[in-house]
Design an enzyme around this catalytic site. Structure first.
Site, PDB file in Angstrom:
ATOM      1  CG  LEU A 380      -1.916  -1.104   1.403  1.00  0.00           C
ATOM      2  CD1 LEU A 380      -2.643  -0.954   2.736  1.00  0.00           C
ATOM      3  CD2 LEU A 380      -2.916  -1.106   0.265  1.00  0.00           C
ATOM      4  CG  ASP A 381       0.543   4.415  -2.944  1.00  0.00           C
ATOM      5  OD1 ASP A 381       1.360   3.596  -3.396  1.00  0.00           O
ATOM      6  OD2 ASP A 381      -0.243   5.070  -3.648  1.00  0.00           O
ATOM      7  CG  MET A 382       4.161   6.601   3.907  1.00  0.00           C
ATOM      8  SD  MET A 382       5.583   7.713   3.944  1.00  0.00           S
ATOM      9  CE  MET A 382       4.872   9.193   3.208  1.00  0.00           C
ATOM     10  CG  ASP A 383       0.694   9.693   1.983  1.00  0.00           C
ATOM     11  OD1 ASP A 383       1.271   9.706   3.081  1.00  0.00           O
ATOM     12  OD2 ASP A 383       1.063  10.379   1.011  1.00  0.00           O
ATOM     13  CB  THR A 384      -2.987   3.837   0.850  1.00  0.00           C
ATOM     14  OG1 THR A 384      -2.883   4.640  -0.323  1.00  0.00           O
ATOM     15  CG2 THR A 384      -4.274   3.041   0.791  1.00  0.00           C
TER      16      THR A 384
END
Length: 531
Positions: A380-384
């Site tokens: 998952l993307d860091m911000d997700t």
């Protein structure tokens, strides 16, 4: 210099430090400067079908506050416009070295175009290609004739014992047909060679010209980069070739040094101005394939600007930001001898990066028993935020990855979108192929010619809330498919790359379903978003 220093009204507090142009929220002082600049931008861009990146740099001179304005590249086919800082190096002088040598390259391009459109060349090439096709048909027919004859002879031999005369005749027939095939190949080879010679007269000249063009273009580009001499915060000077020499790229990409950020800093440094804050914003229509929203702020590009700004700015400006400890927010949703399912908080890396920040993998490493190693199955993307599956050993890892490849793992994301509300209950399918934007990492762009397939199913469950079901797993797929005009046309809230920054990215991996890699049991996990 006076007409480039724009006074403006600002009564708020000034920032204590200069902002990182690759990761920032525009300070109110920059927003005030942009507000003052916008009427001039609107006048300039009236009737201009293309969009453009503009920037402001707030500076201090003799204890008074001003801002400088810039645009990336050229505007209205000009590099110098009233009220905007000049380029670091103006190479567009009609009588200058660059334009003179560019004209020579253009003349070569014209000669190549003339050769390619020459009627005799087109006809010669048509004949050559037709002969190749005819030769293939004729030779295939000759080979088939040989095969048919051999089949017939073998059939006769299987029925009875042939006489010496019949066997001799069969041998002669075989030899004759082989000789005919050789003669057929030779005839076509000679015809094709003659036709190719006529084509080569043109194509060798085109190749010679293309090599000349390449040599001249590279020399001119290097000359240009040598003349882009950048000044840094300490007053040191370095040209672009020297700046890029020790980078992975080694050579600057075309257009390096022409973005807003280096233009603004160069002018400030060379005129004794103290930089306070900077911000860049997009005006107008988004470029095809990319995602740029009118009047949204954007970070500096990585491909062209990162090495340049790393040289120009003090090291502490680009130093990694301090991040809060998220380790206690990582929830272990499920664990057995083979895998973990975790609920990752927004802001945490899935795997270790260049920094020493905690990640899902580094935190799970601390929980490992003997013989266990956390192996990431997907990311998952860091911000997700949301559900993530991590294997404990290679067998589990291999089997789970196979399920991903075979699209047997089903994921559901929930996102809150910016923009106008969507009709509740609307469903659809988004197919927009993606590829990395090499000059502006980590951005991805829609690339219908060379991008990898990317497919997302969606369902609107609230006026601004959608469920997203990715059928492929491309980088930033959901973010681009939501933001792009040919997708939902509404960026995810808090998307600092494709939309507007907020307190977080409002994208959450809410559900995941898969078969247990060892038992085959169906596993379904759900976690509601934290917002």
């Amino acid at each position: 210099m006076r007409y480039l220093l724009h006074p403006f009204l600002y009564r708020g507090l000034l920032p204590e430090t200069f902002n990182n142009p690759f990761d920032y929220v525009p300070h109110p002082v920059c927003e005030a400067a942009v507000g003052d600049l916008l009427p001039r931008v609107e006048e300039l861009m009236r009737g201009n079908p293309k969009g453009k990146m503009f920037g402001v740099l707030v500076v201090m001179k003799e204890e008074k506050l001003y801002y400088l304005a810039a645009f990336s590249g050229q505007l209205c086919d000009q590099s110098v416009l009233p009220g905007f800082v000049p380029p670091v190096f103006d190479f567009l002088d009609p009588d200058g070295y660059f334009k003179q040598h560019e004209a020579k390259i253009s003349a070569i391009n014209q000669e190549i175009d003339n050769l390619k459109s020459d009627g005799q060349y087109i006809e010669s090439r048509k004949i050559y290609l037709q002969l190749q096709n005819d030769a293939e048909v004729a030779i295939t027919a000759a080979k088939q004739k040989m095969l048919d004859a051999k089949t017939r002879r073998d059939a006769e031999r299987s029925k009875r014992v042939l006489s010496a005369e019949e066997e001799s005749a069969f041998v002669k027939e075989s030899q004759f047909l082989k000789a005919e095939l050789r003669r057929e190949k030779k005839r076509w080879t000679e015809k094709i060679a003659e036709a190719k010679a006529a084509v080569d007269i043109y194509e060798k000249r085109i190749e010679e010209l293309a090599n000349q063009r390449k040599t001249k273009s590279e020399a001119l580009q290097n000359w240009l980069f040598e003349h882009f001499v950048m000044v840094n915060y300490a007053g040191e000077r370095c040209n672009l070739l020297e700046i890029f020499r020790d980078t992975v790229q080694q050579l600057p990409p075309a257009g390096t040094g022409e973005c807003c950020e280096p233009k603004l800093l160069q002018y400030a440094y060379t005129h004794g101005l103290k930089p306070i804050q900077m911000a860049m914003f997009w005006w107008g229509k988004s470029p095809e394939g990319e995602i740029r929203h009118h009047l949204h702020y954007y970070p500096a590009c990585s491909g062209k600007c990162k090495p340049v700004l790393t040289y120009m700015l003090p090291p502490e400006v680009l130093a990694a930001n301090s991040h809060r400890d998220l380790s206690e927010q990582l929830e272990i949703v499920y664990e057995d001898a083979d895998l973990w399912v975790v609920n990752k908080p927004s802001g945490m890396l899935s795997v270790p990066g260049k920094s020493h920040r905690e990640s899902v993998i580094s935190l799970l490493q601390e929980r490992c028993q003997e013989g266990e190693t956390p192996l990431v199955v997907h990311r998952l993307d860091m911000d997700t935020s949301g559900l993530l599956v991590v294997a404990k050993h290679k067998t589990t890892h291999y089997r789970l990855q196979k399920q991903f490849r075979d699209r047997e793992i089903h994921k559901t994301y929930v996102a809150v979108l910016d923009g106008e509300p969507l009709p509740i209950g609307e469903e659809g399918r988004i197919e927009l192929p993606l590829s990395p934007d090499l000059m502006h990492r980590p951005f991805q762009k829609v690339d219908k010619a060379h991008g990898k397939p990317a497919v997302t199913l969606y369902r609107v469950v609230g006026e601004h809330v959608v469920e997203l079901h990715p059928l492929t797993g491309r980088t930033h797929q959901l973010r681009v498919h939501c933001a792009h005009a040919e997708g939902l046309g509404r960026p995810i809230q808090g998307d600092n790359l494709y939309g507007r920054r907020a307190d977080r990215l409002y994208l959450h991996a809410a559900r995941i379903a898969f078969a247990h890699p060892m038992s085959g049991e169906e596993m379904v996990f759900e976690r509601k978003s934290a917002w």
